[in-house]
Design a protein around this motif. Structure first.
Motif, PDB file in Angstrom:
ATOM      1  N   ILE A  47       0.841  -1.200   0.000  1.00 14.44           N
ATOM      2  CA  ILE A  47       0.000   0.000   0.000  1.00 14.44           C
ATOM      3  C   ILE A  47       0.876   1.250   0.000  1.00 14.44           C
ATOM      4  N   THR A  48       1.988   1.189   0.703  1.00 21.37           N
ATOM      5  CA  THR A  48       2.944   2.299   0.653  1.00 21.37           C
ATOM      6  C   THR A  48       3.444   2.499  -0.780  1.00 21.37           C
ATOM      7  N   VAL A  51       0.738   4.342  -2.591  1.00 18.39           N
ATOM      8  CA  VAL A  51       0.666   5.751  -2.178  1.00 18.39           C
ATOM      9  C   VAL A  51       1.758   6.560  -2.874  1.00 18.39           C
ATOM     10  N   LYS A 277       3.523   4.445   4.624  1.00 19.18           N
ATOM     11  CA  LYS A 277       2.304   5.243   4.543  1.00 19.18           C
ATOM     12  C   LYS A 277       1.127   4.324   4.263  1.00 19.18           C
ATOM     13  N   SER A 278       1.058   3.218   5.039  1.00 17.55           N
ATOM     14  CA  SER A 278      -0.053   2.296   4.832  1.00 17.55           C
ATOM     15  C   SER A 278      -1.368   2.916   5.297  1.00 17.55           C
ATOM     16  N   TRP A 280      -2.837   5.395   4.406  1.00 18.16           N
ATOM     17  CA  TRP A 280      -2.797   6.336   3.297  1.00 18.16           C
ATOM     18  C   TRP A 280      -3.881   7.402   3.388  1.00 18.16           C
ATOM     19  N   ASP A 281      -5.000   7.072   4.049  1.00 16.40           N
ATOM     20  CA  ASP A 281      -6.118   8.009   4.099  1.00 16.40           C
ATOM     21  C   ASP A 281      -6.185   8.782   5.407  1.00 16.40           C
TER      22      ASP A 281
END
Length: 367
Positions: A47-48, A51, A277-278, A280-281
């Motif tokens: 996920i990082t 992002v 930055k998992s 992310w939101d």
């Protein structure tokens, strides 16, 4: 779509928009190989990558993670770590049936451009990849991996890149005299990168105390693993001694946690390192933070520094020793959750993106 090659396309501007597509094979040109991905892991680290899919300055140029496996203007193909077998070869030194560990797109198959093929593997020299960090472009023959054990096979894609990152962070602390701190706070402590960091730090006799920060629901199970000296919930941060010099390692980029730690320790927080930055939101909320300026950690850069310091052979030996020690306990830290096919791959991505994946499992996709 189980009988055809597939890939997952992701909108470069909105990572929640992902779809399963057929990916017909195109003829190879000289120097290329086609591989079928045997298995790969889906973790918060991916996920990082999403992002930072668009250029963010990480590579010192105008490239981002989307540029590994997709041309500009095309939908993004998410990079993943795993194993693959060569199904077609137009490259010298690589044969059908050869198996490699490395970086692949989230897809059933991939085309790679072979450079510097040898007994240990090869480097991908696809033009758009040549200015990216070398660690991402190296494909290692399974038979040549000194620290590969068949019993650990499923844990390689789950833990290997994350453990390496954790180990490199621990090495940076050692190299920097632990920044003069007496305690290291590790946020998102149940993440696999954090566990790798905690394990690596624990191998040192003289080191700061390690404190894992996690959600209240994870405290007991995480503490029982014995990776950290202490495990506390996020709402207990304010109970820590604010006069004891501390460092923060933030694995997920959650601004609310960062603000609490910076505000609580103030000038006694001597280092604040953001790794991923998992989340992310999550709202960044980093303006006007007391304490040190946050610094990003970039594993490929740290790897290159240590290879320069020690030489590739010594670097590899140190990693191998640490990895094998970690593999002796990995099965009790996480179970492997295997999923098959393109639909399952897409569902795994969406699950990880939602933040609902169980940190005590390692999702392995078998295309």
């Amino acid at each position: 779509m189980s009988n055809t090659s597939w890939a997952i396309d992701i909108d470069r501007d909105d990572i929640t928009q992902a779809r399963l597509v057929s990916d017909p094979a195109t003829p190879l040109v000289a120097g290329q190989v086609r591989v079928h991905v045997d298995s790969y892991a889906m973790t918060a680290n991916n996920i990082t990558y999403a992002v930072f899919g668009k250029p963010a300055g990480l590579f010192g140029n105008d490239l981002g993670y989307w540029d590994f496996f997709a041309e500009p203007g095309e939908p993004g193909r998410l990079p993943v770590w795993g194993f693959a077998i060569v199904t077609e070869s137009a490259a010298e030194g690589v044969s059908v049936g050869d198996r490699f560990y490395g970086y692949y797109p989230m897809a059933s198959d991939a085309v790679l451009t072979v450079g510097k093929a040898g007994p240990g593997g090869f480097t991908d020299i696809t033009p758009r990849r040549t200015t990216l960090p070398p660690i991402y472009n190296q494909y290692q023959r399974i038979e040549a991996l000194a620290d590969y054990r068949a019993a650990d096979h499923e844990y390689w894609p789950v833990f290997r890149p994350l453990f390496l990152t954790g180990w490199l962070i621990a090495d940076q602390f050692d190299d920097e005299g632990d920044y003069g701190v007496q305690q290291i706070l590790i946020a998102s402590a149940s993440s696999k990168t954090a566990i790798g960091l905690g394990f690596a730090l624990k191998q040192r006799a003289d080191r700061p105390e390690t404190i894992g920060l996690t959600s209240a629901a994870n405290v007991d199970a995480l503490a029982a693993q014995g990776i950290y000296d202490r495990v506390i919930s996020y709402d207990q941060i304010m109970t820590l001694n604010a006069s004891t010099p501390a460092a923060l390692v933030d694995m997920a980029g959650n601004g609310a946690v960062t603000r609490v730690v910076h505000s609580h320790f103030g000038s006694q927080l001597l280092a604040s390192i953001i790794v991923g930055k998992s989340h992310w939101d999550a709202q960044a909320d980093v303006e006007g933070l007391p304490g040190p300026e946050r610094q990003g950690f970039f594993a490929p850069g740290r790897s290159q520094k240590r290879i320069s310091d020690w030489g590739g052979a010594v670097f590899g030996q140190k990693i191998a020793e640490a990895w094998l020690a970690f593999m002796d306990i990995a099965p009790r830290l996480a179970s492997v959750d295997k999923r098959s096919g393109g639909d399952a791959a897409l569902a795994a991505y969406r699950e990880m993106l939602s933040g609902q994946a169980d940190p005590r499992t390692g999702i392995v996709v078998v295309p």
